[in-house]
Design a protein around this motif. Structure first.
Motif, short mmCIF file in Angstrom:
data_model
loop_
_atom_site.label_atom_id
_atom_site.label_comp_id
_atom_site.label_asym_id
_atom_site.label_seq_id
_atom_site.Cartn_x
_atom_site.Cartn_y
_atom_site.Cartn_z
N LEU A 96 54.81 43.96 83.39
CA LEU A 96 54.83 45.11 82.50
C LEU A 96 53.48 45.30 81.79
N LEU A 97 52.82 44.22 81.45
CA LEU A 97 51.53 44.34 80.78
C LEU A 97 50.43 44.82 81.71
N THR A 98 50.53 44.50 83.00
CA THR A 98 49.51 44.97 83.94
C THR A 98 49.71 46.43 84.31
N GLN A 99 50.91 46.95 84.11
CA GLN A 99 51.18 48.36 84.35
C GLN A 99 50.89 49.11 83.05
N GLN A 100 49.87 49.89 83.03
CA GLN A 100 49.42 50.53 81.80
C GLN A 100 50.48 51.41 81.15
N LYS A 101 51.36 51.97 81.95
CA LYS A 101 52.38 52.87 81.40
C LYS A 101 53.54 52.12 80.75
N SER A 102 53.57 50.81 80.86
CA SER A 102 54.73 50.04 80.43
C SER A 102 54.52 49.28 79.12
N LEU A 103 53.49 49.52 78.40
CA LEU A 103 53.23 48.77 77.18
C LEU A 103 54.30 49.02 76.12
N ALA A 105 57.45 49.90 76.69
CA ALA A 105 58.66 49.24 77.17
C ALA A 105 58.59 47.73 76.94
N TYR A 106 57.42 47.16 77.14
CA TYR A 106 57.27 45.72 76.93
C TYR A 106 57.38 45.37 75.45
N GLY A 107 56.68 46.11 74.63
CA GLY A 107 56.56 45.76 73.22
C GLY A 107 57.81 45.91 72.39
N ILE A 108 58.58 46.95 72.64
CA ILE A 108 59.76 47.13 71.79
C ILE A 108 61.08 46.93 72.53
N TRP A 109 61.03 46.78 73.85
CA TRP A 109 62.29 46.58 74.56
C TRP A 109 62.33 45.24 75.28
N TRP A 110 61.52 45.06 76.28
CA TRP A 110 61.71 43.93 77.18
C TRP A 110 61.52 42.57 76.50
N PHE A 111 60.33 42.32 75.96
CA PHE A 111 60.06 40.99 75.42
C PHE A 111 60.97 40.61 74.26
N PRO A 112 61.10 41.45 73.23
CA PRO A 112 61.92 40.99 72.10
C PRO A 112 63.36 40.67 72.48
N PHE A 113 63.97 41.53 73.27
CA PHE A 113 65.38 41.32 73.58
C PHE A 113 65.59 40.16 74.54
N GLN A 114 64.75 40.01 75.52
CA GLN A 114 64.91 38.88 76.45
C GLN A 114 64.63 37.55 75.75
N PHE A 115 63.70 37.54 74.83
CA PHE A 115 63.41 36.34 74.06
C PHE A 115 64.59 35.97 73.17
N ILE A 116 65.17 36.96 72.52
CA ILE A 116 66.36 36.72 71.68
C ILE A 116 67.51 36.21 72.53
N TYR A 117 67.69 36.78 73.72
CA TYR A 117 68.77 36.31 74.60
C TYR A 117 68.56 34.85 75.00
N CYS A 118 67.33 34.46 75.27
CA CYS A 118 67.05 33.05 75.60
C CYS A 118 67.44 32.14 74.43
N ILE A 119 67.09 32.54 73.23
CA ILE A 119 67.42 31.73 72.05
C ILE A 119 68.93 31.66 71.85
N LEU A 120 69.63 32.78 72.02
CA LEU A 120 71.08 32.77 71.85
C LEU A 120 71.76 31.92 72.93
N LEU A 121 71.24 31.95 74.14
CA LEU A 121 71.80 31.10 75.19
C LEU A 121 71.61 29.62 74.85
N LEU A 122 70.46 29.28 74.27
CA LEU A 122 70.25 27.90 73.83
C LEU A 122 71.19 27.54 72.69
N MET A 123 71.49 28.50 71.83
CA MET A 123 72.45 28.25 70.75
C MET A 123 73.83 27.96 71.32
N ILE A 124 74.19 28.62 72.40
CA ILE A 124 75.47 28.32 73.05
C ILE A 124 75.46 26.88 73.55
#
Length: 170
Positions: A96-103, A105-124
């Motif tokens: 996403l970062l190498t695709q100029q049009k996707s910044l 999407a990366y900044g407010i959608w992809w990274f924050p939510f996937q990172f939170i999901y990883c943390i919540l899965l570890l909490m499980i």
């Protein structure tokens, strides 16, 4: 003891993410697109993914982690799968970062939510903890309440993700 577990799990996510970043540079763009399409095709879409496409990966991840984390001999597999998820997060983040049009999407959608999901899965994984001392072996409702709270948090985060997706792809 809790501090060492938190450090280990944080290190697992960081190393997984950085491994994904490194792996991205080992793949050609066509191979990277093929892998991303296989793992989570939402990244490649030009329009907003449907609600099912957003919720299904979350539900699948919860089910798989619960399946492995609840068995004492397979609990390590759940953490290993979360590390793979963090690796894919790093891999897809680089795409996403190498695709100029996707910044956006990366900044407010992809990274924050996937990172939170990883943390919540570890909490499980930490909440289930199949290797308890004998004095804590009695099954109480605290573990079930904790799991219910984490799954409810997953639902809230997924609904928020759907709202953010509608904004990003507008």
């Amino acid at each position: 003891m809790r501090t060492s577990i938190i450090i280990q799990l944080t290190s697992m996510i960081v190393v997984g993410f950085l491994s994904g970043v490194a792996c991205f540079y080992l793949f050609s763009l066509e191979q990277a697109i093929a892998l991303i399409q296989l793992m989570d095709g939402r990244i490649l879409q030009q329009q907003a993914p449907s609600v099912i496409q957003t919720i299904l990966p979350v539900v699948f991840a919860i089910a798989v982690v619960l399946l492995f984390a609840t068995h004492p001999f397979c609990a390590f597999v759940a953490k290993w799968l979360i590390a793979l998820r963090a690796t894919f997060l790093g891999f897809s983040s680089m795409y996403l970062l190498t695709q100029q049009k996707s910044l956006l999407a990366y900044g407010i959608w992809w990274f924050p939510f996937q990172f939170i999901y990883c943390i919540l899965l570890l909490m499980i994984c930490l909440g289930i903890s199949t290797q308890r001392p004998m004095r804590f072996a009695k099954k109480g409702t605290a573990t079930y309440r904790r799991m219910l709270a984490i799954i409810l948090l997953f639902g809230i985060i997924a609904l928020f993700e759907i709202l953010v997706i509608s904004y990003v792809f507008e």
